[in-house]
Motif scaffolding. Structure first.
Motif, mmCIF file in Angstrom:
data_model
loop_
_atom_site.group_PDB
_atom_site.id
_atom_site.type_symbol
_atom_site.label_atom_id
_atom_site.label_comp_id
_atom_site.label_asym_id
_atom_site.label_seq_id
_atom_site.Cartn_x
_atom_site.Cartn_y
_atom_site.Cartn_z
ATOM 1 N N ILE A 1 0.858 -1.182 0.000
ATOM 2 C CA ILE A 1 0.000 0.000 0.000
ATOM 3 C C ILE A 1 0.893 1.230 0.000
ATOM 4 O O ILE A 1 1.716 1.413 0.901
ATOM 5 C CB ILE A 1 -0.939 0.009 1.219
ATOM 6 C CG1 ILE A 1 -1.785 -1.265 1.229
ATOM 7 C CG2 ILE A 1 -1.820 1.254 1.199
ATOM 8 C CD1 ILE A 1 -2.587 -1.467 2.484
ATOM 9 N N VAL A 2 0.723 2.061 -1.031
ATOM 10 C CA VAL A 2 1.532 3.259 -1.170
ATOM 11 C C VAL A 2 0.611 4.479 -1.144
ATOM 12 O O VAL A 2 -0.060 4.775 -2.128
ATOM 13 C CB VAL A 2 2.345 3.241 -2.486
ATOM 14 C CG1 VAL A 2 3.189 4.500 -2.616
ATOM 15 C CG2 VAL A 2 3.204 1.990 -2.569
ATOM 16 N N PRO A 3 0.534 5.161 -0.002
ATOM 17 C CA PRO A 3 -0.227 6.415 0.018
ATOM 18 C C PRO A 3 0.567 7.494 -0.710
ATOM 19 O O PRO A 3 1.792 7.578 -0.556
ATOM 20 C CB PRO A 3 -0.367 6.740 1.510
ATOM 21 C CG PRO A 3 0.649 5.919 2.208
ATOM 22 C CD PRO A 3 1.071 4.815 1.301
ATOM 23 N N THR A 4 -0.109 8.289 -1.538
ATOM 24 C CA THR A 4 0.601 9.302 -2.310
ATOM 25 C C THR A 4 -0.076 10.657 -2.207
ATOM 26 O O THR A 4 -1.300 10.755 -2.130
ATOM 27 C CB THR A 4 0.702 8.918 -3.798
ATOM 28 O OG1 THR A 4 -0.614 8.768 -4.331
ATOM 29 C CG2 THR A 4 1.477 7.637 -3.996
ATOM 30 N N PHE A 5 0.743 11.681 -2.219
ATOM 31 C CA PHE A 5 0.294 13.062 -2.362
ATOM 32 C C PHE A 5 1.437 13.827 -3.012
ATOM 33 O O PHE A 5 2.476 14.061 -2.395
ATOM 34 C CB PHE A 5 -0.074 13.701 -1.019
ATOM 35 C CG PHE A 5 -0.471 15.144 -1.166
ATOM 36 C CD1 PHE A 5 -1.669 15.492 -1.761
ATOM 37 C CD2 PHE A 5 0.369 16.151 -0.743
ATOM 38 C CE1 PHE A 5 -2.027 16.820 -1.928
ATOM 39 C CE2 PHE A 5 0.028 17.484 -0.905
ATOM 40 C CZ PHE A 5 -1.182 17.817 -1.493
ATOM 41 N N ASN A 6 1.264 14.143 -4.292
ATOM 42 C CA ASN A 6 2.275 14.865 -5.070
ATOM 43 C C ASN A 6 3.644 14.186 -4.991
ATOM 44 O O ASN A 6 4.645 14.804 -4.641
ATOM 45 C CB ASN A 6 2.360 16.324 -4.613
ATOM 46 C CG ASN A 6 1.128 17.106 -5.003
ATOM 47 O OD1 ASN A 6 0.402 16.736 -5.915
ATOM 48 N ND2 ASN A 6 0.868 18.188 -4.305
ATOM 49 N N GLU A 7 3.670 12.905 -5.353
ATOM 50 C CA GLU A 7 4.887 12.090 -5.264
ATOM 51 C C GLU A 7 5.483 11.749 -6.628
ATOM 52 O O GLU A 7 6.237 10.787 -6.748
ATOM 53 C CB GLU A 7 4.589 10.784 -4.518
ATOM 54 C CG GLU A 7 4.055 10.954 -3.121
ATOM 55 C CD GLU A 7 5.076 11.514 -2.150
ATOM 56 O OE1 GLU A 7 6.278 11.560 -2.479
ATOM 57 O OE2 GLU A 7 4.661 11.913 -1.051
ATOM 58 N N ILE A 8 5.178 12.522 -7.665
ATOM 59 C CA ILE A 8 5.620 12.167 -9.009
ATOM 60 C C ILE A 8 7.137 12.101 -9.136
ATOM 61 O O ILE A 8 7.664 11.305 -9.912
ATOM 62 C CB ILE A 8 5.017 13.116 -10.077
ATOM 63 C CG1 ILE A 8 5.205 12.532 -11.475
ATOM 64 C CG2 ILE A 8 5.604 14.505 -9.973
ATOM 65 C CD1 ILE A 8 4.495 11.236 -11.707
ATOM 66 N N GLU A 9 7.868 12.867 -8.374
ATOM 67 C CA GLU A 9 9.330 12.835 -8.446
ATOM 68 C C GLU A 9 9.893 11.546 -7.850
ATOM 69 O O GLU A 9 10.876 11.000 -8.334
ATOM 70 C CB GLU A 9 9.937 14.042 -7.735
ATOM 71 C CG GLU A 9 9.602 15.366 -8.386
ATOM 72 C CD GLU A 9 10.169 15.483 -9.791
ATOM 73 O OE1 GLU A 9 11.298 15.008 -10.019
ATOM 74 O OE2 GLU A 9 9.469 16.041 -10.661
ATOM 75 N N MET A 10 9.301 11.054 -6.782
ATOM 76 C CA MET A 10 9.810 9.889 -6.067
ATOM 77 C C MET A 10 9.196 8.572 -6.540
ATOM 78 O O MET A 10 9.840 7.536 -6.520
ATOM 79 C CB MET A 10 9.526 10.087 -4.561
ATOM 80 C CG MET A 10 9.898 8.937 -3.651
ATOM 81 S SD MET A 10 8.682 7.587 -3.481
ATOM 82 C CE MET A 10 7.187 8.433 -3.104
ATOM 83 N N ARG B 1 -0.307 -4.466 -5.727
ATOM 84 C CA ARG B 1 0.033 -3.051 -5.562
ATOM 85 C C ARG B 1 -1.235 -2.234 -5.400
ATOM 86 O O ARG B 1 -2.143 -2.302 -6.224
ATOM 87 C CB ARG B 1 0.806 -2.566 -6.774
ATOM 88 C CG ARG B 1 2.168 -3.194 -6.911
ATOM 89 C CD ARG B 1 2.731 -2.949 -8.302
ATOM 90 N NE ARG B 1 4.042 -3.511 -8.473
ATOM 91 C CZ ARG B 1 4.267 -4.787 -8.791
ATOM 92 N NH1 ARG B 1 3.261 -5.609 -8.970
ATOM 93 N NH2 ARG B 1 5.497 -5.218 -8.925
ATOM 94 N N ILE B 2 -1.278 -1.466 -4.342
ATOM 95 C CA ILE B 2 -2.417 -0.601 -4.039
ATOM 96 C C ILE B 2 -1.870 0.795 -3.806
ATOM 97 O O ILE B 2 -0.934 0.978 -3.031
ATOM 98 C CB ILE B 2 -3.155 -1.077 -2.767
ATOM 99 C CG1 ILE B 2 -3.604 -2.529 -2.923
ATOM 100 C CG2 ILE B 2 -4.331 -0.160 -2.447
ATOM 101 C CD1 ILE B 2 -3.979 -3.189 -1.624
ATOM 102 N N SER B 3 -2.445 1.774 -4.467
ATOM 103 C CA SER B 3 -2.045 3.149 -4.220
ATOM 104 C C SER B 3 -3.283 3.952 -3.867
ATOM 105 O O SER B 3 -4.342 3.795 -4.476
ATOM 106 C CB SER B 3 -1.363 3.753 -5.440
ATOM 107 O OG SER B 3 -0.863 5.026 -5.102
ATOM 108 N N VAL B 4 -3.134 4.791 -2.857
ATOM 109 C CA VAL B 4 -4.210 5.671 -2.410
ATOM 110 C C VAL B 4 -3.709 7.096 -2.587
ATOM 111 O O VAL B 4 -2.809 7.529 -1.872
ATOM 112 C CB VAL B 4 -4.587 5.402 -0.936
ATOM 113 C CG1 VAL B 4 -5.759 6.284 -0.525
ATOM 114 C CG2 VAL B 4 -4.924 3.934 -0.725
ATOM 115 N N ASP B 5 -4.278 7.787 -3.567
ATOM 116 C CA ASP B 5 -3.826 9.143 -3.855
ATOM 117 C C ASP B 5 -4.720 10.151 -3.143
ATOM 118 O O ASP B 5 -5.946 10.069 -3.193
ATOM 119 C CB ASP B 5 -3.841 9.418 -5.357
ATOM 120 C CG ASP B 5 -3.248 10.765 -5.656
ATOM 121 O OD1 ASP B 5 -2.019 10.899 -5.536
ATOM 122 O OD2 ASP B 5 -4.022 11.690 -5.965
ATOM 123 N N SER B 6 -4.087 11.112 -2.496
ATOM 124 C CA SER B 6 -4.793 12.130 -1.715
ATOM 125 C C SER B 6 -4.872 13.451 -2.472
ATOM 126 O O SER B 6 -4.340 14.466 -2.032
ATOM 127 C CB SER B 6 -4.096 12.328 -0.371
ATOM 128 O OG SER B 6 -4.172 11.147 0.395
#
Length: 87
Positions: free
Chosen positions: A22-31, A48-53
């Motif tokens: 589980i990968v929480p994301t918020f403006n993580e395009i660089e990483m 793979r699970i991503s939760v975008d905020s």
């Protein structure tokens, strides 16, 4: 590419196990591309699970182009806790 799971990912009953990533994301395009490349290099069978905020920098479109990732997208940034409870 080898389709066999690593020996460490095989349960005692012989079935392949997967790990929920589980990968929480918020403006993580660089990483995010570097992180996912490193995770893929592990060779583990992953769900793979991503939760975008509510990212605003291209993170969400990047994740939407990844068919190997189950995506949950919040319309507004809910803070740190809710993305981990989204599943």
């Amino acid at each position: 590419m080898n389709s066999e799971p690593p020996a460490s990912a095989v349960a005692p009953n012989g079935t392949a196990e997967t790990v929920d990533l589980i990968v929480p994301t918020f403006n993580e395009i660089e990483m995010l591309p570097r992180l996912l490349h490193r995770v893929d290099a592990l060779g583990l069978p992953l769900h793979r699970i991503s939760v975008d905020s509510a990212s605003t920098n291209g993170t969400l479109p990047f994740l939407q182009r990844r068919p190997d990732t189950q995506l949950f997208a919040h319309a507004a940034d809910p803070g740190h806790g809710p993305p981990l409870a989204a599943r």
